[in-house]
Design an enzyme around this catalytic site. Structure first.
Site, mmCIF file in Angstrom:
data_model
loop_
_atom_site.group_PDB
_atom_site.id
_atom_site.type_symbol
_atom_site.label_atom_id
_atom_site.label_comp_id
_atom_site.label_asym_id
_atom_site.label_seq_id
_atom_site.Cartn_x
_atom_site.Cartn_y
_atom_site.Cartn_z
ATOM 1 N N SER A 6 17.216 -5.260 5.702
ATOM 2 C CA SER A 6 17.652 -3.871 5.893
ATOM 3 C C SER A 6 19.152 -3.847 6.139
ATOM 4 O O SER A 6 19.707 -4.768 6.747
ATOM 5 C CB SER A 6 16.945 -3.261 7.102
ATOM 6 O OG SER A 6 17.580 -2.052 7.461
ATOM 7 N N ASN A 32 7.677 -8.045 1.850
ATOM 8 C CA ASN A 32 8.136 -6.668 2.084
ATOM 9 C C ASN A 32 7.535 -6.052 3.335
ATOM 10 O O ASN A 32 8.155 -5.186 3.954
ATOM 11 C CB ASN A 32 7.778 -5.824 0.854
ATOM 12 C CG ASN A 32 7.855 -4.334 1.140
ATOM 13 O OD1 ASN A 32 8.937 -3.749 1.172
ATOM 14 N ND2 ASN A 32 6.690 -3.714 1.395
ATOM 15 N N SER A 61 0.818 -1.214 0.000
ATOM 16 C CA SER A 61 0.000 0.000 0.000
ATOM 17 C C SER A 61 0.851 1.263 0.000
ATOM 18 O O SER A 61 0.373 2.322 -0.405
ATOM 19 C CB SER A 61 -0.944 -0.004 1.212
ATOM 20 O OG SER A 61 -0.244 -0.358 2.374
ATOM 21 N N ARG A 62 2.096 1.130 0.496
ATOM 22 C CA ARG A 62 2.918 2.339 0.647
ATOM 23 C C ARG A 62 4.387 2.011 0.373
ATOM 24 O O ARG A 62 4.772 0.850 0.295
ATOM 25 C CB ARG A 62 2.794 2.881 2.082
ATOM 26 C CG ARG A 62 1.401 3.322 2.412
ATOM 27 C CD ARG A 62 1.279 3.902 3.808
ATOM 28 N NE ARG A 62 1.124 2.905 4.837
ATOM 29 C CZ ARG A 62 1.881 2.812 5.930
ATOM 30 N NH1 ARG A 62 2.854 3.661 6.119
ATOM 31 N NH2 ARG A 62 1.653 1.879 6.832
ATOM 32 N N GLY A 87 0.444 0.355 -17.135
ATOM 33 C CA GLY A 87 0.147 -0.654 -18.154
ATOM 34 C C GLY A 87 -0.049 -2.049 -17.601
ATOM 35 O O GLY A 87 -0.196 -3.007 -18.359
ATOM 36 N N TYR A 109 14.804 -4.325 15.903
ATOM 37 C CA TYR A 109 14.547 -4.291 14.452
ATOM 38 C C TYR A 109 15.678 -5.013 13.704
ATOM 39 O O TYR A 109 15.425 -5.826 12.804
ATOM 40 C CB TYR A 109 14.440 -2.838 14.009
ATOM 41 C CG TYR A 109 14.219 -2.626 12.531
ATOM 42 C CD1 TYR A 109 13.012 -2.926 11.927
ATOM 43 C CD2 TYR A 109 15.230 -2.087 11.725
ATOM 44 C CE1 TYR A 109 12.798 -2.716 10.572
ATOM 45 C CE2 TYR A 109 15.039 -1.867 10.374
ATOM 46 C CZ TYR A 109 13.827 -2.179 9.797
ATOM 47 O OH TYR A 109 13.624 -1.970 8.444
ATOM 48 N N ALA A 110 16.932 -4.739 14.098
ATOM 49 C CA ALA A 110 18.080 -5.365 13.430
ATOM 50 C C ALA A 110 18.013 -6.883 13.560
ATOM 51 O O ALA A 110 18.285 -7.613 12.599
ATOM 52 C CB ALA A 110 19.384 -4.840 14.024
ATOM 53 N N ALA A 111 17.623 -7.363 14.743
ATOM 54 C CA ALA A 111 17.517 -8.815 14.946
ATOM 55 C C ALA A 111 16.472 -9.397 14.002
ATOM 56 O O ALA A 111 16.678 -10.450 13.389
ATOM 57 C CB ALA A 111 17.141 -9.110 16.400
ATOM 58 N N ASN A 133 22.578 -0.887 14.504
ATOM 59 C CA ASN A 133 22.382 0.553 14.660
ATOM 60 C C ASN A 133 21.913 0.823 16.085
ATOM 61 O O ASN A 133 20.990 0.154 16.555
ATOM 62 C CB ASN A 133 21.320 1.050 13.659
ATOM 63 C CG ASN A 133 21.258 2.551 13.575
ATOM 64 O OD1 ASN A 133 22.252 3.239 13.857
ATOM 65 N ND2 ASN A 133 20.114 3.073 13.204
#
Ligand code: NAP
Length: 248
Positions: A143, A91, A15-16, A55, A156-158, A150
């Protein structure tokens, strides 16, 4: 670029952001694309309209990627309606930043459920029809943070580095059946997810990036199109960094 005519694709979180650009890029190369999202139907409609303007064609397919039964039902229905699933792009993702000392278990559970389990559920639901058709492209969106780490993104990294071991195992299991599984690992990309980035952080990132800019969703989408193509048949178990050179 690459001819994806006649291929059925599903992009989660389309959607984004990166998912939308990926759905549009796949559709513009001829794939028929199911546009998954969690709640944002209006944004998903915009994706579908952009695909048609490019298309291509497809349909909206809302489900929560962390709900195994919902993923299975959606993919099975899609295969019945449209034929074998050729391209599955995992994704959909969520991010909650927190320093380790402030990490909350419920946030970690949510990131693992969406980012990790959601990828596994999509791959599991898709691979049977891919094997039968002897063609399949499973692509997980990780990522750069999963590889570099970070401060403030331990959880999140895990969740993102987990995708690399998962993809390589899938690549080994199904390589002989015409099914590849790869990871695209974006650097910092201009989307809702990074909209909260301060100007100072943005400036620093641009300085650290040889290409001298933050990424666009289309930069990542082009890498997915390549990995989805027939031409990428001999590329599997790989991590393709799309990050302007931030990590080499
Ligand atoms: P975004 O703009 O925040 O969009 C997230 C997408 O995921 C939306 O389509 C959202 O649907 C969907 N989603 C979230 N939870 C879901 C669930 N449980 N089930 C189904 N769909 C769900 O994100 P983005 O920046 O494009 O990121 C896309 C992917 O790239 C993520 O995996 C992210 O971790 C990764 N990534 C992003 C960056 C970056 O800098 N942006 C860098 C590296 C990696 P709704 O619209 O319905 O909420």
């Amino acid at each position: 670029m690459f001819d994806l005519s006649g291929r059925v694709a599903l992009v989660t979180g389309a959607s984004r952001g990166i998912g939308r650009a990926t759905a549009v890029a796949l559709a513009s190369q001829g794939a028929w694309v199911a546009v998954n999202y969690a709640t944002n139907a209006a944004a998903a409609e915009e994706t579908l309209a952009a695909m048609r303007a490019a298309g291509g064609d497809g349909e909206l397919l809302p489900f929560d990627v962390s709900d195994a039964a919902a993923v299975t039902a959606a993919v099975e229905g899609l295969v019945q309606r449209k034929g074998p699933m050729a391209i599955a792009v995992a994704n959909a993702g969520v991010n909650v930043d927190a320093l380790l000392l402030r990490a909350q278990e419920e946030d970690f559970d949510r990131m693992l459920a969406t980012n990790v389990k959601g990828t596994l559920f999509l791959a599991k639901a898709s691979v049977r029809s891919m094997m039968k058709a002897r063609f399949g492209r499973i692509i997980a969106v990780s990522s750069v943070v999963g590889a570099m780490g970070n401060a403030g993104q331990t959880m999140y990294a895990a969740s993102k580095s987990a995708l690399v071991g998962m993809a390589r195992s899938i690549a080994r299991e199904y390589g002989s059946r015409g099914v590849t599984c790869n990871v695209v690992s974006p650097g910092y990309v201009e989307t809702d997810m990074t909209a909260g980035m301060t100007d100072e952080v943005r400036k620093k990132l641009i300085e650290m990036t040889p290409a001298g800019r933050i990424g666009r969703p289309e930069d990542v989408a082009a890498a997915v199109v390549y990995l989805a193509s027939a031409e990428a048949a001999w590329v599997t178990g790989q991590v393709l960094g799309v990050n302007g050179g931030l990590r080499m």
